[in-house]
Design a protein around this motif. Structure first.
Motif, PDB file in Angstrom:
ATOM      1  N   HIS A   1       4.922   0.801   0.079  1.00 53.03           N
ATOM      2  CA  HIS A   1       4.257  -0.352  -0.622  1.00 53.03           C
ATOM      3  C   HIS A   1       5.143  -1.362  -1.119  1.00 53.03           C
ATOM      4  CE1 HIS A   1       3.167   3.284  -3.183  1.00 53.03           C
ATOM      5  NE2 HIS A   1       4.375   3.969  -2.743  1.00 53.03           N
ATOM      6  N   VAL A   2       6.507  -1.658   0.585  1.00 53.13           N
ATOM      7  CA  VAL A   2       7.426  -2.708   0.692  1.00 53.13           C
ATOM      8  C   VAL A   2       5.981  -3.980   0.338  1.00 53.13           C
ATOM      9  CG1 VAL A   2       7.999  -3.482   2.379  1.00 53.13           C
ATOM     10  CG2 VAL A   2       8.720  -2.087   1.750  1.00 53.13           C
ATOM     11  N   LYS A   3       5.788  -5.087  -0.795  1.00 53.98           N
ATOM     12  CA  LYS A   3       5.623  -6.009  -0.040  1.00 53.98           C
ATOM     13  C   LYS A   3       5.208  -7.378   0.739  1.00 53.98           C
ATOM     14  CE  LYS A   3       3.643 -10.040  -3.553  1.00 53.98           C
ATOM     15  NZ  LYS A   3       3.936 -10.737  -4.862  1.00 53.98           N
ATOM     16  N   HIS A   4       4.130  -6.789   1.110  1.00 50.43           N
ATOM     17  CA  HIS A   4       4.433  -7.822   2.486  1.00 50.43           C
ATOM     18  C   HIS A   4       3.148  -8.408   3.014  1.00 50.43           C
ATOM     19  CE1 HIS A   4       2.552  -4.455   3.425  1.00 50.43           C
ATOM     20  NE2 HIS A   4       2.645  -4.442   5.150  1.00 50.43           N
ATOM     21  N   LEU A   5       2.749  -9.399   3.429  1.00 46.62           N
ATOM     22  CA  LEU A   5       2.176 -10.083   4.328  1.00 46.62           C
ATOM     23  C   LEU A   5       2.358 -10.238   6.419  1.00 46.62           C
ATOM     24  CD1 LEU A   5       2.634 -13.494   6.050  1.00 46.62           C
ATOM     25  CD2 LEU A   5       2.353 -14.273   3.643  1.00 46.62           C
TER      26      LEU A   5
ATOM     27  N   HIS B   1       0.094  -1.222  -0.072  1.00 47.16           N
ATOM     28  CA  HIS B   1       0.095   0.171   0.148  1.00 47.16           C
ATOM     29  C   HIS B   1       0.869   0.798  -0.161  1.00 47.16           C
ATOM     30  CE1 HIS B   1       0.681  -0.847   4.294  1.00 47.16           C
ATOM     31  NE2 HIS B   1       0.029  -1.961   4.375  1.00 47.16           N
ATOM     32  N   PRO B   2       0.030   2.204  -0.150  1.00 47.14           N
ATOM     33  CA  PRO B   2       0.872   3.693  -0.370  1.00 47.14           C
ATOM     34  C   PRO B   2       1.299   4.579   0.968  1.00 47.14           C
ATOM     35  CG  PRO B   2      -0.822   3.755  -1.445  1.00 47.14           C
ATOM     36  CD  PRO B   2      -1.016   2.735  -1.024  1.00 47.14           C
ATOM     37  N   TRP B   3       1.856   4.333   1.609  1.00 51.09           N
ATOM     38  CA  TRP B   3       1.377   4.301   3.295  1.00 51.09           C
ATOM     39  C   TRP B   3       2.179   3.678   4.289  1.00 51.09           C
ATOM     40  CZ3 TRP B   3      -3.530   3.753   1.361  1.00 51.09           C
ATOM     41  CH2 TRP B   3      -4.211   2.036   2.097  1.00 51.09           C
ATOM     42  N   GLY B   4       2.805   4.275   4.903  1.00 48.94           N
ATOM     43  CA  GLY B   4       3.509   3.245   5.951  1.00 48.94           C
ATOM     44  C   GLY B   4       2.439   2.923   7.146  1.00 48.94           C
ATOM     45  N   GLN B   5       3.594   1.484   8.027  1.00 50.17           N
ATOM     46  CA  GLN B   5       2.330   1.011   8.738  1.00 50.17           C
ATOM     47  C   GLN B   5       3.335   0.585  10.258  1.00 50.17           C
ATOM     48  OE1 GLN B   5       0.800  -2.242   6.941  1.00 50.17           O
ATOM     49  NE2 GLN B   5       0.036  -4.196   8.930  1.00 50.17           N
ATOM     50  N   TRP B   6       2.623   0.308  10.972  1.00 46.66           N
ATOM     51  CA  TRP B   6       4.070   0.659  12.027  1.00 46.66           C
ATOM     52  C   TRP B   6       2.520  -0.164  13.064  1.00 46.66           C
ATOM     53  CZ3 TRP B   6       8.190   1.318  13.613  1.00 46.66           C
ATOM     54  CH2 TRP B   6       8.533   1.810  14.911  1.00 46.66           C
TER      55      TRP B   6
END
Length: 108
Positions: free
Chosen positions: A75-79, A40-45
């Protein structure tokens, strides 16, 4: 909602506010919660208040034990995945335009 019970925000749009908080709880008999691959185009903490949070990227794997957080850059692909059948994850989504450049492009 996916088969895992994860309801992701719309990843193709902007956040409704510069900061968005989210809580996800899971409790499944014999099953582990998993978000599925996404970016997604936002950061996630994110951190787990119960259970352990596993964050996978195509190149790495990170663990966050209760009360320890992981920063996922935009923008980092993750799960995201639980390592126990019961737990709680709390996340703070941060709009990309609100991030300082050095913090916005690497894992912490």
């Amino acid at each position: 909602m996916s088969k895992t019970g994860h309801t992701p925000p719309d990843h193709d749009t902007k956040l409704p506010r510069p900061l968005v908080a989210r809580v996800e709880q899971w409790q499944r008999s014999g099953h582990y919660w998993r978000s599925g691959w996404h970016s997604h185009p936002w950061g996630q903490w994110s951190y787990a208040t119960q259970g352990t949070l596993l964050v996978k990227t195509p190149d790495s794997c990170y663990f966050a034990f209760p009360k320890l957080a992981i920063w996922i850059p935009p923008h980092v692909k993750h799960l995201l995945q639980s390592t126990s059948p019961k737990g709680t994850i709390k996340s703070l989504y941060v709009a990309n335009e609100r991030l300082p450049e050095p913090a916005g492009n690497r894992f912490m």
